[in-house]
Design a protein around this motif. Structure first.
Motif, mmCIF file in Angstrom:
data_model
loop_
_atom_site.group_PDB
_atom_site.id
_atom_site.type_symbol
_atom_site.label_atom_id
_atom_site.label_comp_id
_atom_site.label_asym_id
_atom_site.label_seq_id
_atom_site.Cartn_x
_atom_site.Cartn_y
_atom_site.Cartn_z
ATOM 1 N N VAL A 105 0.844 -1.199 0.000
ATOM 2 C CA VAL A 105 0.000 0.000 0.000
ATOM 3 C C VAL A 105 0.877 1.246 0.000
ATOM 4 O O VAL A 105 0.661 2.189 -0.770
ATOM 5 C CB VAL A 105 -0.955 -0.006 1.214
ATOM 6 N N VAL A 106 1.888 1.260 0.857
ATOM 7 C CA VAL A 106 2.786 2.420 0.929
ATOM 8 C C VAL A 106 3.536 2.595 -0.383
ATOM 9 O O VAL A 106 3.680 3.706 -0.893
ATOM 10 C CB VAL A 106 3.758 2.268 2.119
ATOM 11 N N THR A 107 4.012 1.503 -0.954
ATOM 12 C CA THR A 107 4.735 1.571 -2.225
ATOM 13 C C THR A 107 3.842 2.125 -3.329
ATOM 14 O O THR A 107 4.272 2.979 -4.108
ATOM 15 C CB THR A 107 5.258 0.177 -2.613
ATOM 16 N N ASP A 108 2.610 1.646 -3.399
ATOM 17 C CA ASP A 108 1.678 2.151 -4.422
ATOM 18 C C ASP A 108 1.414 3.645 -4.230
ATOM 19 O O ASP A 108 1.405 4.416 -5.192
ATOM 20 C CB ASP A 108 0.357 1.387 -4.371
ATOM 21 N N GLU A 135 4.434 5.550 -5.401
ATOM 22 C CA GLU A 135 4.508 5.588 -6.868
ATOM 23 C C GLU A 135 3.549 6.627 -7.434
ATOM 24 O O GLU A 135 3.902 7.381 -8.345
ATOM 25 C CB GLU A 135 4.199 4.204 -7.446
ATOM 26 N N ARG A 136 2.336 6.697 -6.890
ATOM 27 C CA ARG A 136 1.373 7.707 -7.351
ATOM 28 C C ARG A 136 1.898 9.109 -7.072
ATOM 29 O O ARG A 136 1.775 10.001 -7.913
ATOM 30 C CB ARG A 136 0.013 7.496 -6.685
ATOM 31 N N GLU A 137 2.475 9.316 -5.904
ATOM 32 C CA GLU A 137 3.004 10.638 -5.541
ATOM 33 C C GLU A 137 4.187 11.012 -6.437
ATOM 34 O O GLU A 137 4.297 12.148 -6.883
ATOM 35 C CB GLU A 137 3.419 10.656 -4.067
ATOM 36 N N ILE A 138 5.060 10.056 -6.711
ATOM 37 C CA ILE A 138 6.204 10.314 -7.584
ATOM 38 C C ILE A 138 5.721 10.658 -8.987
ATOM 39 O O ILE A 138 6.236 11.585 -9.623
ATOM 40 C CB ILE A 138 7.168 9.112 -7.591
ATOM 41 N N THR A 139 4.720 9.950 -9.473
ATOM 42 C CA THR A 139 4.158 10.241 -10.793
ATOM 43 C C THR A 139 3.558 11.644 -10.816
ATOM 44 O O THR A 139 3.781 12.410 -11.754
ATOM 45 C CB THR A 139 3.079 9.201 -11.150
ATOM 46 N N ARG A 140 2.827 11.993 -9.757
ATOM 47 C CA ARG A 140 2.216 13.319 -9.683
ATOM 48 C C ARG A 140 3.293 14.403 -9.647
ATOM 49 O O ARG A 140 3.187 15.414 -10.340
ATOM 50 C CB ARG A 140 1.332 13.421 -8.437
ATOM 51 N N GLN A 141 4.345 14.178 -8.868
ATOM 52 C CA GLN A 141 5.436 15.147 -8.793
ATOM 53 C C GLN A 141 6.129 15.280 -10.148
ATOM 54 O O GLN A 141 6.508 16.385 -10.550
ATOM 55 C CB GLN A 141 6.459 14.731 -7.720
ATOM 56 N N GLY A 142 6.311 14.168 -10.858
ATOM 57 C CA GLY A 142 6.923 14.220 -12.185
ATOM 58 C C GLY A 142 6.093 15.038 -13.155
ATOM 59 O O GLY A 142 6.625 15.836 -13.931
ATOM 60 N N GLU A 143 4.773 14.842 -13.113
ATOM 61 C CA GLU A 143 3.890 15.631 -13.983
ATOM 62 C C GLU A 143 3.967 17.113 -13.626
ATOM 63 O O GLU A 143 3.996 17.974 -14.510
ATOM 64 C CB GLU A 143 2.455 15.127 -13.856
ATOM 65 N N LYS A 144 4.023 17.417 -12.330
ATOM 66 C CA LYS A 144 4.115 18.803 -11.886
ATOM 67 C C LYS A 144 5.423 19.434 -12.369
ATOM 68 O O LYS A 144 5.434 20.575 -12.843
ATOM 69 C CB LYS A 144 4.031 18.843 -10.361
ATOM 70 N N ILE A 145 6.520 18.682 -12.278
ATOM 71 C CA ILE A 145 7.815 19.179 -12.752
ATOM 72 C C ILE A 145 7.765 19.431 -14.250
ATOM 73 O O ILE A 145 8.274 20.452 -14.742
ATOM 74 C CB ILE A 145 8.941 18.198 -12.375
ATOM 75 N N ASP A 146 7.154 18.521 -15.007
ATOM 76 C CA ASP A 146 7.036 18.717 -16.457
ATOM 77 C C ASP A 146 6.252 19.984 -16.774
ATOM 78 O O ASP A 146 6.618 20.754 -17.672
ATOM 79 C CB ASP A 146 6.362 17.504 -17.103
ATOM 80 N N GLU A 147 5.145 20.208 -16.024
ATOM 81 C CA GLU A 147 4.355 21.424 -16.235
ATOM 82 C C GLU A 147 5.178 22.672 -15.932
ATOM 83 O O GLU A 147 5.140 23.661 -16.681
ATOM 84 C CB GLU A 147 3.117 21.410 -15.339
#
Length: 125
Positions: free
Chosen positions: A47-50, A53-65
């Motif tokens: 659960v923590v890993t998932d 992963e969602r938070e890292i993906t969200r942060q990556g999208e934010k960085i791209d923006e």
């Protein structure tokens, strides 16, 4: 007391202790997790890993923006810099033309603000 009476009392005590033990066992059994503790820890890790992963993906999208926005800002600033340099050159050529015609150009409408002065050197003024 007669021995039969002692036997009956001891049987009653044993029955009561057994009943209380059964109740305690049932209560503890209900409270115990249905999944072994090791499995529960693995599930928590998943659960923590998932979630990570969602938070890292969200942060990556934010960085791209933010990177795209910074690139747009750089392009806009470059265009504004070009426009200011063009206008400064045009104003210089107009002043030069007026002086060649022996006319005095009008003074600037207001004093140059202190915040602007460091940037006038960048546009050649």
């Amino acid at each position: 007391m007669r021995p039969e009476m002692l036997t009956a009392l001891s049987a009653l005590v044993v029955a009561l202790v057994t009943a209380v033990g059964g109740i305690v066992t049932a209560v503890i059994g209900r409270r115990a997790p249905r999944v072994p503790r090791g499995q529960q820890r693995r599930d928590d890790f998943t659960v923590v890993t998932d979630r990570m992963e969602r938070e890292i993906t969200r942060q990556g999208e934010k960085i791209d923006e933010l990177e795209a926005e910074a690139e747009r800002d750089r392009a806009r600033i470059t265009a504004q810099d070009f426009a200011i340099r063009y206008l400064a050159g045009w104003a210089r050529s107009l002043v030069g033309y007026m002086r060649r015609q022996q006319l005095e150009p009008p003074p600037p409408p207001q004093p140059v603000p202190e915040e602007v002065r460091p940037f006038l050197h960048d546009v050649g003024m």
